[in-house]
Scaffold this active site. Sequence first.
Site, mmCIF file in Angstrom:
data_model
loop_
_atom_site.group_PDB
_atom_site.id
_atom_site.type_symbol
_atom_site.label_atom_id
_atom_site.label_comp_id
_atom_site.label_asym_id
_atom_site.label_seq_id
_atom_site.Cartn_x
_atom_site.Cartn_y
_atom_site.Cartn_z
ATOM 1 N N HIS A 1 12.991 -1.747 49.143
ATOM 2 C CA HIS A 1 13.152 -1.600 50.592
ATOM 3 C C HIS A 1 12.081 -0.622 51.040
ATOM 4 C CE1 HIS A 1 17.154 -3.530 50.893
ATOM 5 N NE2 HIS A 1 17.396 -2.970 49.719
ATOM 6 N N HIS B 1 14.926 -8.916 42.695
ATOM 7 C CA HIS B 1 14.744 -9.278 44.105
ATOM 8 C C HIS B 1 13.251 -9.196 44.412
ATOM 9 C CE1 HIS B 1 19.091 -8.889 44.899
ATOM 10 N NE2 HIS B 1 19.006 -7.975 43.946
ATOM 11 N N LEU B 2 12.657 -10.323 44.749
ATOM 12 C CA LEU B 2 11.208 -10.340 45.041
ATOM 13 C C LEU B 2 10.916 -10.394 46.534
ATOM 14 C CD1 LEU B 2 9.868 -12.668 42.185
ATOM 15 C CD2 LEU B 2 9.913 -10.163 42.257
ATOM 16 N N ARG B 3 11.960 -10.584 47.348
ATOM 17 C CA ARG B 3 11.790 -10.631 48.813
ATOM 18 C C ARG B 3 10.852 -11.783 49.206
ATOM 19 N NH1 ARG B 3 16.253 -7.688 48.440
ATOM 20 N NH2 ARG B 3 15.952 -5.450 48.398
ATOM 21 N N ASP C 1 17.417 -5.592 38.413
ATOM 22 C CA ASP C 1 17.909 -5.467 39.791
ATOM 23 C C ASP C 1 16.908 -4.694 40.648
ATOM 24 O OD1 ASP C 1 19.519 -5.896 41.983
ATOM 25 O OD2 ASP C 1 20.917 -4.277 41.510
ATOM 26 N N HIS D 1 17.315 -10.479 36.409
ATOM 27 C CA HIS D 1 17.858 -10.215 37.761
ATOM 28 C C HIS D 1 16.828 -9.409 38.549
ATOM 29 C CE1 HIS D 1 21.406 -8.939 40.488
ATOM 30 N NE2 HIS D 1 20.296 -8.507 41.059
ATOM 31 N N ASN E 1 18.932 -13.776 47.859
ATOM 32 C CA ASN E 1 19.500 -13.136 49.063
ATOM 33 C C ASN E 1 18.425 -12.811 50.110
ATOM 34 O OD1 ASN E 1 18.545 -11.045 47.356
ATOM 35 N ND2 ASN E 1 19.948 -9.542 48.245
ATOM 36 N N LEU F 1 23.512 -0.688 44.803
ATOM 37 C CA LEU F 1 24.828 -1.285 44.587
ATOM 38 C C LEU F 1 24.780 -2.171 43.349
ATOM 39 C CD1 LEU F 1 25.857 -2.106 48.260
ATOM 40 C CD2 LEU F 1 26.968 -0.469 46.697
ATOM 41 N N ALA G 1 20.749 -0.224 50.299
ATOM 42 C CA ALA G 1 21.003 -0.080 48.865
ATOM 43 C C ALA G 1 19.910 -0.792 48.090
ATOM 44 C CB ALA G 1 22.350 -0.694 48.526
ATOM 45 N N LYS H 1 24.253 -17.959 42.379
ATOM 46 C CA LYS H 1 24.638 -16.560 42.537
ATOM 47 C C LYS H 1 25.847 -16.426 43.444
ATOM 48 C CE LYS H 1 24.239 -12.054 42.796
ATOM 49 N NZ LYS H 1 23.435 -11.008 42.217
ATOM 50 N N HIS I 1 27.689 -10.982 41.452
ATOM 51 C CA HIS I 1 27.730 -9.594 41.937
ATOM 52 C C HIS I 1 29.202 -9.194 41.901
ATOM 53 C CE1 HIS I 1 26.199 -6.107 44.320
ATOM 54 N NE2 HIS I 1 27.501 -5.975 44.462
ATOM 55 N N HIS J 1 24.336 -6.318 36.607
ATOM 56 C CA HIS J 1 24.197 -4.870 36.822
ATOM 57 C C HIS J 1 25.504 -4.115 36.602
ATOM 58 C CE1 HIS J 1 25.493 -6.360 40.729
ATOM 59 N NE2 HIS J 1 24.297 -6.703 41.121
HETATM 60 C C1 NCD Z 1 20.160 -5.498 46.308
HETATM 61 C C2 NCD Z 1 19.180 -5.827 47.451
HETATM 62 O O1 NCD Z 1 18.667 -4.899 48.080
HETATM 63 O O2 NCD Z 1 18.905 -7.015 47.642
HETATM 64 N N1 NCD Z 1 20.537 -4.109 46.409
HETATM 65 C C3 NCD Z 1 21.004 -3.328 45.418
HETATM 66 O O3 NCD Z 1 21.386 -2.191 45.681
HETATM 67 N N2 NCD Z 1 21.052 -3.752 44.161
HETATM 68 C C4 NCD Z 1 21.312 -6.405 46.356
HETATM 69 C C5 NCD Z 1 22.190 -6.337 45.117
HETATM 70 O O4 NCD Z 1 21.779 -6.767 44.045
HETATM 71 O O5 NCD Z 1 23.301 -5.831 45.221
HETATM 72 ZN ZN ZN Z 2 20.546 -7.422 42.772
#
Ligand code: NCD
Ligand code: ZN
Length: 340
Positions: free
Chosen positions: A251, A17-19, A247, A15, A43, A219, A263, A99, A136, A174
Amino acid sequence: MASQTLTIRRPDDWHVHLRDGDMLRKVAPYTARQFARAIVMPNLVPPIASVDAARGYRKRILEATGPGFTPLMTCYLTDETSPDELERGFSEGVWLAAKLYPAGATTNSASGVTNFRNIYPSLARMEKIGMVLCVHGEVTDPDVDVFDRETVFIQRILSTLVEDFPSLKIVLEHITTKEAVAFVQSAGPNLAATVTPQHLILNRNAIFAGGLRPHAYCLPVAKREKHRLAVREAATSGSPKFFLGTDSAPHARQAKESACGCAGLFNAPFALESYAIVFEEEGALDKLEIFASVHGPAFYGLPLNEGTVTLERAKVQVPAEIGGIVPFHAGETLRWRLLA
Ligand code: NCD
Ligand code: ZN
């Protein structure tokens, strides 16, 4: 004397997030340095909800990481998802999982599912073709206390999904509560969970330690100490139902240090180091390999990675900032270091 190095089969991150764009180019190499493969969250804005979008995103990730890393793509489920498109992406080998974001649950979830019944045709198709559902697991009802949203999701939604789709493989992502641990343990082999470093290390006090700490906010939000302890016990127990999913959710510093901060924690640069510290504290270093490198692929039905990585017992200083992002453990000295 305790051993000075720890060598394990190459691990995966189930899991992350690579943006996209500059952020992708900045953060993806950290994940690729630590992991052979990663389940990449969809996302983005707009979300990755079509086979073409996932193909294009996968290509951009590979350009950012170079060879030696395999991004495993996911489809963002919406109220409009077509079961045929889901199946096409799966059978063409573009995505591995889908997802479920309840609409409004977290960062970039506005296009998510407004009522889980809306995706029943998709879930039925996924159950039939053996495609994994990543969840999620938080309700979005504003009447539900933010610290109870995972537990209420299990009671109101997940328990129904598990009953209605007994053969669907589901990953509750998570996990943060003892209720999640208990539910996953008591369910059949088609339900598993991922565990992040931050939920093994932080309880909710960390968010308020001496003042408001935006870099401890993600989150699902960290919970009480008793929950952290339950999640630690589960992750280090050796049970195949719990495996690694960072996760990592970067940011920019300004986006977190704000009147309405985002988050997400950026934990990719020192993820294995974080987990190693926890497993050592629990007297379970011998279980790190199955958690990081075996249970995930076994659940997804993928081969184990070839090759190994080695952690050395050595001090490593975590920078205060990496490319404008404050990483998890910023400013701390860790006692394990991943060798190049
Ligand atoms: C994640 C995000 O920033 O994309 N944020 C987080 O707090 N984990 C989204 C997510 O997995 O809830
Ligand atoms: Zn996530």
